[in-house]
Structure formats: C-alpha cells, structure tokens
Design an enzyme around this catalytic site. Structure first.
Site, PDB file in Angstrom:
ATOM      1  N   LYS A 183      39.722  38.887  38.887  1.00 38.86           N
ATOM      2  CA  LYS A 183      38.826  38.360  39.920  1.00 38.86           C
ATOM      3  C   LYS A 183      37.673  39.323  40.153  1.00 38.86           C
ATOM      4  O   LYS A 183      37.849  40.539  40.138  1.00 38.86           O
ATOM      5  CB  LYS A 183      39.643  38.141  41.199  1.00 38.86           C
ATOM      6  CG  LYS A 183      38.883  37.669  42.410  1.00 38.86           C
ATOM      7  CD  LYS A 183      39.860  37.447  43.565  1.00 38.86           C
ATOM      8  CE  LYS A 183      39.148  37.219  44.880  1.00 38.86           C
ATOM      9  NZ  LYS A 183      40.119  37.081  45.998  1.00 38.86           N
TER      10      LYS A 183
ATOM     11  N   ASP B  65      46.602  37.714  45.549  1.00 42.83           N
ATOM     12  CA  ASP B  65      45.376  38.369  45.087  1.00 42.83           C
ATOM     13  C   ASP B  65      45.438  39.819  45.572  1.00 42.83           C
ATOM     14  O   ASP B  65      45.407  40.062  46.782  1.00 42.83           O
ATOM     15  CB  ASP B  65      44.133  37.718  45.685  1.00 42.83           C
ATOM     16  CG  ASP B  65      43.885  36.294  45.212  1.00 42.83           C
ATOM     17  OD1 ASP B  65      44.861  35.523  45.083  1.00 42.83           O
ATOM     18  OD2 ASP B  65      42.703  35.937  45.004  1.00 42.83           O
TER      19      ASP B  65
ATOM     20  N   LYS C   2      38.722  34.437  38.089  1.00 43.60           N
ATOM     21  CA  LYS C   2      38.345  33.888  39.396  1.00 43.60           C
ATOM     22  C   LYS C   2      37.050  34.556  39.834  1.00 43.60           C
ATOM     23  O   LYS C   2      36.958  35.780  39.884  1.00 43.60           O
ATOM     24  CB  LYS C   2      39.440  34.130  40.431  1.00 43.60           C
ATOM     25  CG  LYS C   2      39.056  33.693  41.846  1.00 43.60           C
ATOM     26  CD  LYS C   2      40.204  33.884  42.831  1.00 43.60           C
ATOM     27  CE  LYS C   2      39.772  33.637  44.266  1.00 43.60           C
ATOM     28  NZ  LYS C   2      40.899  33.793  45.232  1.00 43.60           N
TER      29      LYS C   2
END
Length: 238
Positions: free
Chosen positions: A159, A95, A188
């Site tokens: 995300k 990430d 996400k």
C-alpha cells in the site's frame, strides 16, 4: 480491456475514517455508508474493530483495522499483538505500517521478519494483510526494496500511504510497486485520492484497491459519467 460496472468500482474501495476524534456516531455512519454503496471494506483505527464488525455483521463488507498507525514505530511484538487483538475483535482485514526507520537504514532482514510475522498471523486466520510503505518518506530505490521483500513474503497487498504523511498515492509509485511485486501481490493506492479521475488513474496504473474517504463522491461522479454516456460500465486498459 476490462469492463467495470459501478458496483465493481465500489468493491475496489476501502471506505475510510481514521481520524483520532471519530465518534461512535461517525463509525455508525461510516458502516451505513459502506452498506449503502457496497464498498469492499471500512478502514478504521484498530480500537474501532469490534464496533464496526458488529455493525457490519451479516454483510460482505470487511472490517479493516490499521496497525501501528500512522507511524509504524512500534516493535514487531507490539504489531503482532495489535494484529492478533484486532482479529480477535472482529477485524477481517489488516493494514499495518512497516518500520520506515529500519527500511531507510537498509535493515532488510528486520523488514522481512516484521512482514513475515504479521502475514503469518493474518493468514493463519484467513485474513488479508496489507503492508503500508508510506512512500512520501522513501526513495524509489527504497520503495523497490520493500516491494521486493513483499514479493518474497507475499502479503496480500502493498500500500502506498497512510494518508497522514507528507504525501499520498501517485501513479508513478503505483506502477513501480506493481511492476516490482509481480502478479501474486496486489497494490492498494491510498492517500489523497479524492476524485474520479485520480481513482481511475490509480486503477489503470495497477491498483486493485483504493483507500479513500471520498468514496461516495467518487462513485456518484462515476454514476453520473455513465448516465451521460448511456453506458453500464467503463472499459479500462490494465
């Protein structure tokens, strides 16, 4: 309608501890909790990748390293090296925080180059890549631009947030991101998701992964809800 069992819900959770003062004992506990609840991943700072990968060896729980976290204010070369180093130390999900300054400056070429380089490193190692936008600092137009770039570059996920900014995930942002990025890139939701109602709302809005430090509380609440309703799954409209 899609039916989710308790384990299906658990496998949507990235079990998170990104605190700067997290101890080795905290990391061991995080990994044990992930095993106990069968979460999808532990989300940790990059320096903890080796420790967590070793603790999770032999399981189907991933080690997710946060790159350029939480500000995203490092060069592309630095992010690429950090990604490579994390993977070398056992991380099997990444990430990374995109360069918010360059996105807000309208430098889409920079954001595309950054995303492309990091995604290429991840995919060469068969490692999923998630791009953190940090939506609390972005306008809806900027979120749309970043998602449009991701639609072309195709990381595995985009995300909502780090959880360290001024705001976290919202249903509105998750819907916007999913509508913009299309079916080939997932979303996400992370940041401020601490109860089962918010968890379910993010999934209904289009999130395929949830980053939270409250995963145990959420799963226990869903377990209780299923027990009260005498059901083994919850049906949701996606």
């Amino acid at each position: 309608m899609t039916a989710y069992t308790l384990d299906d819900f658990a496998r949507l959770i990235d079990h998170t501890n990104l605190h700067a003062d997290a101890s080795p004992a905290d990391m061991a506990q995080l990994c044990q909790e992930a095993k106990d609840y069968h979460f999808k991943m532990v989300a940790i700072n990059q320096v903890q990748a080796k420790r967590c990968a070793e603790a999770l060896k032999g399981t189907d729980i991933d080690t997710g390293a946060a790159i350029a976290f939480p500000l995203g204010q490092t060069t592309i070369a630095a992010k690429v090296f950090e990604t490579q180093d994390a993977i070398a130390n056992g991380a099997n999900e990444i990430d990374y925080v995109l360069n918010i300054t360059e996105l807000k400056a309208g430098n889409d070429a920079y954001i595309t180059d950054e995303m492309t380089q990091i995604v290429q490193v991840c995919h060469a190692a068969n490692v999923p890549c998630k791009v953190i936008f940090e939506n609390c600092y972005l306008t809806k137009a900027e979120i749309t631009r970043a998602a449009t770039i991701a639609k072309k570059v195709q990381p595995d996920f985009i995300k909502t947030a780090t959880g360290f900014g001024t705001g976290g995930a919202t249903v509105t942002d998750v819907r916007l991101m999913k509508q913009t990025v299309g079916p080939h890139v997932k979303v996400k939701a992370a940041g401020g998701i601490r109860n089962s109602d918010d968890f379910l709302a993010m999934i209904a809005a289009g999130a395929d992964r949830i980053g939270t430090s409250a995963g145990i509380k959420i799963i226990n609440a869903l377990k209780q809800r299923m027990a009260v309703d005498h059901v083994n799954s919850i049906e949701m409209q996606r």
